[in-house]
Design a protein around this motif. Structure first.
Motif, PDB file in Angstrom:
ATOM      1  N   ALA A  30       0.846  -1.206   0.000  1.00  0.00           N
ATOM      2  CA  ALA A  30       0.000   0.000   0.000  1.00  0.00           C
ATOM      3  C   ALA A  30       0.878   1.252   0.000  1.00  0.00           C
ATOM      4  CB  ALA A  30      -0.896  -0.015   1.237  1.00  0.00           C
ATOM      5  N   PRO A  31       0.332   2.361  -0.478  1.00  0.00           N
ATOM      6  CA  PRO A  31       1.145   3.581  -0.484  1.00  0.00           C
ATOM      7  C   PRO A  31       1.535   4.010   0.928  1.00  0.00           C
ATOM      8  CG  PRO A  31      -1.161   4.072  -0.974  1.00  0.00           C
ATOM      9  CD  PRO A  31      -1.009   2.581  -0.994  1.00  0.00           C
ATOM     10  N   MET A  32       2.810   4.278   1.109  1.00  0.00           N
ATOM     11  CA  MET A  32       3.284   4.832   2.386  1.00  0.00           C
ATOM     12  C   MET A  32       4.196   6.004   2.075  1.00  0.00           C
ATOM     13  SD  MET A  32       3.995   1.594   4.891  1.00  0.00           S
ATOM     14  CE  MET A  32       4.399   0.393   3.640  1.00  0.00           C
ATOM     15  N   GLY A  33       3.852   7.130   2.639  1.00  0.00           N
ATOM     16  CA  GLY A  33       4.552   8.371   2.327  1.00  0.00           C
ATOM     17  C   GLY A  33       5.998   8.327   2.764  1.00  0.00           C
ATOM     18  N   SER A  65       3.924   6.908  -2.836  1.00  0.00           N
ATOM     19  CA  SER A  65       2.705   7.607  -2.445  1.00  0.00           C
ATOM     20  C   SER A  65       2.632   9.082  -2.847  1.00  0.00           C
ATOM     21  CB  SER A  65       2.467   7.449  -0.951  1.00  0.00           C
ATOM     22  OG  SER A  65       3.172   8.418  -0.259  1.00  0.00           O
ATOM     23  N   GLU A  66       1.419   9.489  -2.974  1.00  0.00           N
ATOM     24  CA  GLU A  66       0.935  10.863  -3.050  1.00  0.00           C
ATOM     25  C   GLU A  66       1.628  11.792  -4.047  1.00  0.00           C
ATOM     26  OE1 GLU A  66      -1.458  12.399   0.243  1.00  0.00           O
ATOM     27  OE2 GLU A  66       0.143  11.544   1.448  1.00  0.00           O
ATOM     28  N   GLU A 109       0.711   6.402  -6.489  1.00  0.00           N
ATOM     29  CA  GLU A 109      -0.586   6.884  -6.025  1.00  0.00           C
ATOM     30  C   GLU A 109      -0.788   8.322  -6.502  1.00  0.00           C
ATOM     31  OE1 GLU A 109      -0.859   7.741  -1.778  1.00  0.00           O
ATOM     32  OE2 GLU A 109      -2.991   7.296  -1.833  1.00  0.00           O
TER      33      GLU A 109
HETATM   34  C1  LIG Z   1       3.710   4.888   7.636  1.00  0.00           C
HETATM   35  C2  LIG Z   1       2.463   4.921   6.787  1.00  0.00           C
HETATM   36  C3  LIG Z   1       2.364   5.858   5.777  1.00  0.00           C
HETATM   37  C4  LIG Z   1       1.218   5.901   4.972  1.00  0.00           C
HETATM   38  N1  LIG Z   1       1.148   6.810   3.958  1.00  0.00           N
HETATM   39  C5  LIG Z   1       0.077   6.799   3.133  1.00  0.00           C
HETATM   40  C6  LIG Z   1       0.034   7.667   2.017  1.00  0.00           C
HETATM   41  O1  LIG Z   1       0.949   8.444   1.765  1.00  0.00           O
HETATM   42  N2  LIG Z   1      -1.052   7.617   1.211  1.00  0.00           N
HETATM   43  C7  LIG Z   1      -2.087   6.755   1.460  1.00  0.00           C
HETATM   44  O2  LIG Z   1      -3.051   6.735   0.690  1.00  0.00           O
HETATM   45  N3  LIG Z   1      -2.075   5.912   2.507  1.00  0.00           N
HETATM   46  C8  LIG Z   1      -1.028   5.912   3.338  1.00  0.00           C
HETATM   47  N4  LIG Z   1      -0.982   5.047   4.388  1.00  0.00           N
HETATM   48  C9  LIG Z   1      -2.100   4.111   4.580  1.00  0.00           C
HETATM   49  C10 LIG Z   1      -1.748   2.769   3.956  1.00  0.00           C
HETATM   50  O3  LIG Z   1      -1.614   2.921   2.543  1.00  0.00           O
HETATM   51  C11 LIG Z   1      -2.838   1.725   4.212  1.00  0.00           C
HETATM   52  O4  LIG Z   1      -4.044   2.139   3.666  1.00  0.00           O
HETATM   53  C12 LIG Z   1      -3.042   1.504   5.666  1.00  0.00           C
HETATM   54  O5  LIG Z   1      -1.812   1.213   6.294  1.00  0.00           O
HETATM   55  C13 LIG Z   1      -4.045   0.337   5.916  1.00  0.00           C
HETATM   56  O6  LIG Z   1      -3.591  -0.830   5.329  1.00  0.00           O
HETATM   57  P1  LIG Z   1      -3.214  -2.089   6.224  1.00  0.00           P
HETATM   58  O7  LIG Z   1      -4.474  -2.476   6.907  1.00  0.00           O
HETATM   59  O8  LIG Z   1      -2.729  -3.118   5.254  1.00  0.00           O
HETATM   60  O9  LIG Z   1      -2.145  -1.615   7.170  1.00  0.00           O
HETATM   61  C14 LIG Z   1       0.148   4.988   5.198  1.00  0.00           C
HETATM   62  C15 LIG Z   1       0.270   4.032   6.229  1.00  0.00           C
HETATM   63  C16 LIG Z   1       1.399   3.996   6.997  1.00  0.00           C
HETATM   64  C17 LIG Z   1       1.489   2.942   8.080  1.00  0.00           C
END
Ligand SMILES: Cc1cc2nc3c(=O)[nH]c(=O)nc-3n(C[C@H](O)[C@H](O)[C@H](O)COP(=O)(O)O)c2cc1C
Length: 122
Positions: A30-33, A65-66, A109
């Motif tokens: 998943a996207p993580m910033g 991400s983003e 993303e």
């Molecule tokens: C450290 C971190 C950074 C994240 N950054 C973003 C982001 O930039 N954009 C986004 O849409 N979601 C972001 N998320 C949310 C994740 O993409 C994801 O939706 C969320 O962790 C739930 O998924 P999971 O149940 O598999 O953990 C972030 C999550 C974490 C833990």
């Protein structure tokens, strides 16, 4: 335990082709910033290394991400990617290569902050 998992999620580790892209399994990162997005809105080397590790770890796709779809009206925090910057394409290509060299598919993303656009909350 492992056998139960394999029964329950029989397709998880199988490749899948969507359109003309084949993913090596069904696990998508998943996207993580990134936290070292440069001041001008590009992917910094630590973020590229972070995304590379996801690919190296076996994810089928790694989502960077983003990236703002409309930078002039967006901006709700300091970690958006900004495609208006000349270096952004090179930085994105560097990150994509880092992900791809481990067999994962890079993805990006695309985002807009909607009602939070322009607020720069953090
Ligand atoms: C450290 C971190 C950074 C994240 N950054 C973003 C982001 O930039 N954009 C986004 O849409 N979601 C972001 N998320 C949310 C994740 O993409 C994801 O939706 C969320 O962790 C739930 O998924 P999971 O149940 O598999 O953990 C972030 C999550 C974490 C833990």
């Amino acid at each position: 335990m492992r056998k139960n998992m394999e029964r329950k999620y029989q397709n998880l580790c199988k490749p899948i082709t969507i359109g003309n892209v084949t993913f090596r399994n069904r696990m998508f990162s998943a996207p993580m910033g990134g936290t070292d997005i440069t001041a001008d809105g590009c992917i910094g080397p630590k973020s590229a290394a972070f995304y590379e590790l996801r690919g190296r770890g076996g994810a089928a796709a790694v989502t960077v991400s983003e990236c703002m779809v409309h930078p002039s009206t967006d901006g709700s925090h300091a970690y958006h990617l900004d495609t208006r910057i000349l270096n952004s394409l090179a930085a994105a290509a560097y990150a994509a290569d880092a992900i791809r060299r481990h067999g994962a598919i890079p993805s990006l993303e695309l985002s807009h902050s909607g009602m939070f656009a322009g607020t720069y909350m953090t």
